[in-house]
Design an enzyme around this catalytic site. Structure first.
Site, PDB file in Angstrom:
ATOM      1  N   SER A   1       3.035  45.258   9.556  1.00  0.00           N
ATOM      2  CA  SER A   1       2.164  45.766   8.494  1.00  0.00           C
ATOM      3  C   SER A   1       2.810  47.028   7.937  1.00  0.00           C
ATOM      4  O   SER A   1       3.673  47.626   8.599  1.00  0.00           O
ATOM      5  CB  SER A   1       0.809  46.130   9.123  1.00  0.00           C
ATOM      6  OG  SER A   1       0.045  46.916   8.258  1.00  0.00           O
TER       7      SER A   1
ATOM      8  N   TYR B   1      -4.147  50.391  15.867  1.00  0.00           N
ATOM      9  CA  TYR B   1      -3.562  49.307  15.045  1.00  0.00           C
ATOM     10  C   TYR B   1      -2.125  49.646  14.667  1.00  0.00           C
ATOM     11  O   TYR B   1      -1.233  48.802  14.784  1.00  0.00           O
ATOM     12  CB  TYR B   1      -4.426  49.103  13.797  1.00  0.00           C
ATOM     13  CG  TYR B   1      -3.946  47.990  12.874  1.00  0.00           C
ATOM     14  CD1 TYR B   1      -4.191  46.657  13.170  1.00  0.00           C
ATOM     15  CD2 TYR B   1      -3.267  48.279  11.683  1.00  0.00           C
ATOM     16  CE1 TYR B   1      -3.758  45.638  12.325  1.00  0.00           C
ATOM     17  CE2 TYR B   1      -2.829  47.268  10.832  1.00  0.00           C
ATOM     18  CZ  TYR B   1      -3.086  45.957  11.164  1.00  0.00           C
ATOM     19  OH  TYR B   1      -2.641  44.945  10.316  1.00  0.00           O
TER      20      TYR B   1
HETATM   21  N1  LIG Z   1      -4.954  41.759   5.331  1.00  0.00           N
HETATM   22  C1  LIG Z   1      -4.187  42.847   5.306  1.00  0.00           C
HETATM   23  O1  LIG Z   1      -4.442  43.798   4.556  1.00  0.00           O
HETATM   24  C2  LIG Z   1      -2.973  42.924   6.185  1.00  0.00           C
HETATM   25  C3  LIG Z   1      -2.031  43.933   5.914  1.00  0.00           C
HETATM   26  C4  LIG Z   1      -0.925  44.036   6.734  1.00  0.00           C
HETATM   27  C5  LIG Z   1      -0.761  43.173   7.793  1.00  0.00           C
HETATM   28  N2  LIG Z   1      -1.690  42.203   8.032  1.00  0.00           N
HETATM   29  C6  LIG Z   1      -1.495  41.333   9.181  1.00  0.00           C
HETATM   30  O2  LIG Z   1      -1.418  39.992   8.748  1.00  0.00           O
HETATM   31  C7  LIG Z   1      -1.963  39.138   9.746  1.00  0.00           C
HETATM   32  C8  LIG Z   1      -3.025  38.238   9.133  1.00  0.00           C
HETATM   33  O3  LIG Z   1      -4.033  39.060   8.584  1.00  0.00           O
HETATM   34  P1  LIG Z   1      -5.192  38.475   7.665  1.00  0.00           P
HETATM   35  O4  LIG Z   1      -5.565  39.528   6.711  1.00  0.00           O
HETATM   36  O5  LIG Z   1      -4.827  37.142   7.166  1.00  0.00           O
HETATM   37  O6  LIG Z   1      -6.381  38.354   8.744  1.00  0.00           O
HETATM   38  P2  LIG Z   1      -7.648  37.382   8.721  1.00  0.00           P
HETATM   39  O7  LIG Z   1      -8.702  38.093   9.483  1.00  0.00           O
HETATM   40  O8  LIG Z   1      -7.950  36.926   7.360  1.00  0.00           O
HETATM   41  O9  LIG Z   1      -7.141  36.127   9.570  1.00  0.00           O
HETATM   42  C9  LIG Z   1      -6.759  36.276  10.909  1.00  0.00           C
HETATM   43  C10 LIG Z   1      -6.886  34.943  11.608  1.00  0.00           C
HETATM   44  O10 LIG Z   1      -6.518  35.161  12.984  1.00  0.00           O
HETATM   45  C11 LIG Z   1      -7.446  34.447  13.787  1.00  0.00           C
HETATM   46  N3  LIG Z   1      -7.565  35.034  15.114  1.00  0.00           N
HETATM   47  C12 LIG Z   1      -8.136  36.223  15.439  1.00  0.00           C
HETATM   48  N4  LIG Z   1      -8.140  36.379  16.765  1.00  0.00           N
HETATM   49  C13 LIG Z   1      -7.553  35.294  17.297  1.00  0.00           C
HETATM   50  C14 LIG Z   1      -7.280  34.879  18.621  1.00  0.00           C
HETATM   51  N5  LIG Z   1      -7.638  35.615  19.690  1.00  0.00           N
HETATM   52  N6  LIG Z   1      -6.656  33.694  18.815  1.00  0.00           N
HETATM   53  C15 LIG Z   1      -6.306  32.928  17.748  1.00  0.00           C
HETATM   54  N7  LIG Z   1      -6.563  33.263  16.471  1.00  0.00           N
HETATM   55  C16 LIG Z   1      -7.187  34.435  16.260  1.00  0.00           C
HETATM   56  C17 LIG Z   1      -8.773  34.550  13.033  1.00  0.00           C
HETATM   57  O11 LIG Z   1      -9.682  33.549  13.444  1.00  0.00           O
HETATM   58  C18 LIG Z   1      -8.305  34.380  11.600  1.00  0.00           C
HETATM   59  O12 LIG Z   1      -8.300  33.036  11.197  1.00  0.00           O
HETATM   60  C19 LIG Z   1      -2.490  40.051  10.853  1.00  0.00           C
HETATM   61  O13 LIG Z   1      -1.520  40.162  11.866  1.00  0.00           O
HETATM   62  C20 LIG Z   1      -2.649  41.376  10.156  1.00  0.00           C
HETATM   63  O14 LIG Z   1      -2.555  42.463  11.048  1.00  0.00           O
HETATM   64  C21 LIG Z   1      -2.778  42.053   7.240  1.00  0.00           C
END
Ligand SMILES: NC(=O)c1ccc[n+]([C@@H]2O[C@H](COP(=O)([O-])OP(=O)(O)OC[C@H]3O[C@@H](n4cnc5c(N)ncnc54)[C@H](O)[C@@H]3O)[C@@H](O)[C@H]2O)c1
Length: 323
Positions: A198, A211
């Site tokens: 991230s 985080y």
């Molecule tokens: N959205 C943002 O702003 C952002 C920014 C930078 C990095 N990220 C990273 O990108 C990745 C995806 O983020 P996102 O925004 O799509 O999140 P999201 O919450 O939309 O989706 C995350 C998914 O992970 C699944 N999940 C959570 N815990 C789990 C577990 N124990 N076992 C299996 N699956 C599990 C959830 O059910 C969900 O479907 C993450 O690693 C996040 O840290 C996101």
């Protein structure tokens, strides 16, 4: 007398020999330094050239791509877009309903997808589901460690459970996934591991202390793993891509804010996924989404922290507490 002369001669020859060895070692060292300098310049020119003319995108048709967290957000978009590019997609998530929906959408588009329920906090469950995937789908060639959570408030208000679970999902699960799938990649001498860090893995941000720790950890272990495989005598052809997205509009960031909203607007999940897939296909080792933040961090580190704090205050972007 004769013995003394012989000993003096032998001593002189030893001196000459050791001087010769020292001179030889010095020449080798000089050659090494010259080669390193020339390669340094060439690699720098190459990396600047690649900013303007990136390497071509490899074909992912027929590749088996496993994505964790495929039920929602970036993971879901990655699954849909990899499938559109002809990959066979293996979707893992703790959320069975959402995961089935992702696979149904892929199949409705004419793509191939398989869904598995897996709680990635559980190492044994990961290993068991991995075995099932190998039997039912085949050998995974692209692994995307995407699932993640982001509780967002001051460190002193984080519970022990929140912090522990965050490290289990955002970091430890990556290790278990890699232990499950990397051996096959090494054996087949082909594979690609993609990890979602991230921008919080590039810059420390308030309300995101644990985080940020997890996302800096992703950067660290990916670099270390790459080094470990580089030193492996089998010289495995396994590639690595670490991704640093800015805030993406998936709902994960509950209360985002930015002073210059038009300049620093939330990234759409479709754009984030397209950019991640492009980085993987081009074999880019580290990429932010959008790309410019990665360079901001790289050059920012050349300056004193106080100077970068000025930029942080000027941009005033981040997340408010979700409490
Ligand atoms: N959205 C943002 O702003 C952002 C920014 C930078 C990095 N990220 C990273 O990108 C990745 C995806 O983020 P996102 O925004 O799509 O999140 P999201 O919450 O939309 O989706 C995350 C998914 O992970 C699944 N999940 C959570 N815990 C789990 C577990 N124990 N076992 C299996 N699956 C599990 C959830 O059910 C969900 O479907 C993450 O690693 C996040 O840290 C996101």
């Amino acid at each position: 007398m004769e013995n003394q002369v012989r000993r003096a001669q032998a001593g002189f020859e030893n001196d000459v020999n050791s001087m010769g060895v020292r001179l030889y070692n010095l020449i080798i060292l000089l050659v090494d330094i010259i080669v390193v300098n020339i390669k340094w310049i060439l690699y720098t020119i190459e990396s600047v050239y690649h900013i303007f003319s990136p390497p071509p995108e490899v074909d992912v048709r027929g590749e088996i791509v496993l994505i964790t967290g495929a039920a929602h957000g970036i993971g879901k978009e990655l699954a849909l877009q990899y499938a559109r590019r002809g990959a066979i997609v293996v979707c893992w998530d703790i959320n069975e309903k959402g995961n089935i929906e992702t696979c149904d959408e892929i199949k409705a588009q004419g793509g191939k997808a398989y869904h598995y329920v897996c709680d990635v906090t559980k190492r044994q469950e990961i290993l068991d589901v991995a075995e099932k995937v190998k039997k039912e789908v085949g050998i995974v060639s692209i692994l995307v460690n995407n699932a993640g959570i982001m509780p967002c408030h001051p460190l002193l208000q984080h519970t022990e459970k929140e912090i522990t679970t965050m490290y289990q999902i955002n970091v430890l699960a990556h290790f278990w996934m890699i232990q499950a799938f990397l051996p096959d990649m090494i054996e087949k001498n082909r594979g690609h591991i993609v990890a979602l860090s991230s921008c919080a893995g590039l810059f420390g941000l308030k309300n995101l202390v644990p985080y940020c720790g997890t996302k800096f950890a992703v950067r660290g272990y990916m670099q270390a793993l790459q080094e470990e495989l580089r030193a492996d005598s089998r010289n495995p052809n396994v590639k690595f891509t670490t991704i640093y997205p800015y805030m993406v509009d998936t709902g994960l960031c509950k209360r985002p804010h930015a002073r210059f909203e038009h300049l620093l607007k939330l990234v759409k999940p479709e754009e984030a996924a397209a950019s991640i897939i492009e980085a993987q296909r081009r074999g880019i080792e580290e990429a932010s989404v959008p790309r410019r933040y990665y360079y901001l961090e790289k050059y920012g580190r050349l300056f004193p922290r106080k100077a970068m704090v000025l930029v942080t205050d000027l941009l005033d972007t981040g997340v408010h507490s979700d409490l």
